[in-house]
Each structure stands twice: as C-alpha cells, then as structure tokens.
Design a protein around this motif. Structure first.
Motif, PDB file in Angstrom:
ATOM      1  N   GLN A 163      30.953  48.548  42.645  1.00 62.11           N
ATOM      2  CA  GLN A 163      31.055  50.008  42.668  1.00 62.11           C
ATOM      3  C   GLN A 163      31.167  50.599  41.265  1.00 62.11           C
ATOM      4  OE1 GLN A 163      34.196  50.989  45.460  1.00 62.11           O
ATOM      5  NE2 GLN A 163      32.669  51.132  47.083  1.00 62.11           N
TER       6      GLN A 163
ATOM      7  N   GLU B  25      27.227  52.059  44.555  1.00 65.08           N
ATOM      8  CA  GLU B  25      27.367  50.636  44.312  1.00 65.08           C
ATOM      9  C   GLU B  25      25.997  50.018  44.103  1.00 65.08           C
ATOM     10  OE1 GLU B  25      29.486  48.906  47.554  1.00 65.08           O
ATOM     11  OE2 GLU B  25      27.970  49.404  49.026  1.00 65.08           O
TER      12      GLU B  25
ATOM     13  N   THR C  76      27.924  55.475  48.850  1.00 61.56           N
ATOM     14  CA  THR C  76      28.029  54.056  49.150  1.00 61.56           C
ATOM     15  C   THR C  76      27.654  53.699  50.583  1.00 61.56           C
ATOM     16  OG1 THR C  76      30.385  54.250  49.672  1.00 61.56           O
ATOM     17  CG2 THR C  76      29.782  53.628  47.409  1.00 61.56           C
TER      18      THR C  76
END
Length: 179
Positions: free
Chosen positions: A118, A137, A169
């Motif tokens: 991340q 990420e 994400t």
C-alpha cells in the motif's frame, strides 16, 4: 558519470570506432534529510539537490542508509522503494493515454509507502488547489487506477471534496472524509 548506464566501445574495420552510450532515465526524487536525490528505475542515485523539485512527485518515508552517485541506493525499505517507483510508472503510463486532458504526474506532489503493497499519494486538485490523499496498492490494477484518477481529475469529480482519503484499494473507489 552517474547519468551513464553503460558504454560499449567497439573497433570496426577498417579504422572505425563505434561508441554506444546508454543513459539512465530519471524516474523519481527520493526525500533525504538535507534535500532530495534523483533516482532511476533501478534506484541508482543520479543527482542530489537541496531544494524540493516542482511538478515531480517526491517519495517520502524511506531512509537512505548509504548513497554514492552512479550506484544503487542502500535504503531501509527496498520493497517500498520499488513499489513507489512502480506507482510512478503507472502514473506515467496513465498520462500516455490521449483521451483525458488532465495530466496526472504534475498533480502528484508526494508518494509515501505505508507497508506491504500500500501507498499514499498526495494529489493537488488543479481547479481548487486542494490536496487530496489517495490510497492505492501495487498490483495489476495500478495503471488502471491511475487512469481512473486521471479521468476523475479531468471531469472535476474530485473538486470540493475537502480533506479525506480516496481509497482505490478495493473494487470500488471510495472517498472517506476526515471526521
């Protein structure tokens, strides 16, 4: 010469010498205590400056243990550095798409790896000047996420959001405002 990756010199008959110089391409600036160091995609130090560069993202949160111009940096988080460079590559790839008019690279001010795969990136919204934090990420969707972000900038979808985090994400793009 730090900007030179390789040099090949070949003697060709009759009486000719061929020189092939491959240069390093700068991809990022990495924050260091007294300025920034320019690196290529392999993490090789190319230049040092005491001032933060304009319109180029700076990678933060990685400690440089040892630095010699023309050599790979020794850093505390080599994977994090690699992920940040990968994110920059995805941003550059998204900027090659001719469809949206907005350019993403010049709007990203900082990249900060936070662990695992991340990363946070700080994005300046062009119309308002507001800064927006984006969480993403590394993975197969990274270039797609950056293209989506570029389209969102182009369509003014990020204007007036205020402080918060845009989470890219998951399968959905979610804005989480600060409380």
């Amino acid at each position: 010469i730090p900007a030179v990756k390789t040099v090949t010199v070949r003697l060709d008959f009759p009486g000719a010498i061929t020189c092939v110089v491959t240069e390093r391409i700068e991809v990022a600036w990495l924050a260091i205590p007294d300025g920034c160091v320019m690196i290529d995609q392999d993490g090789v130090a190319m230049d040092i400056t005491s001032e933060r560069p304009d319109d180029i993202p700076v990678i933060e949160g990685i400690t440089v243990r040892s630095m010699t111009l023309g050599q790979p940096l020794e850093v505390d988080l080599a994977d994090a550095q690699s992920h940040a460079i990968g994110l920059l590559g995805a941003i550059i790839e998204a900027d090659r798409d001719p469809r949206p008019g907005a350019v993403l690279l010049s709007q990203v001010t900082r990249i900060r790896p936070i662990g695992g795969r991340q990363l946070y990136l700080t994005l300046r919204v062009p119309d308002t000047g507001e800064e927006l934090t984006v969480l993403d990420e590394t993975g197969s969707d990274l270039a797609e996420d950056m293209l989506w972000l570029r389209f969102a900038l182009d369509q003014d979808a990020l204007n007036g959001r205020g402080k918060g985090i845009l989470d890219l994400t998951g399968s959905r793009k979610t804005f989480i405002p600060d409380a």
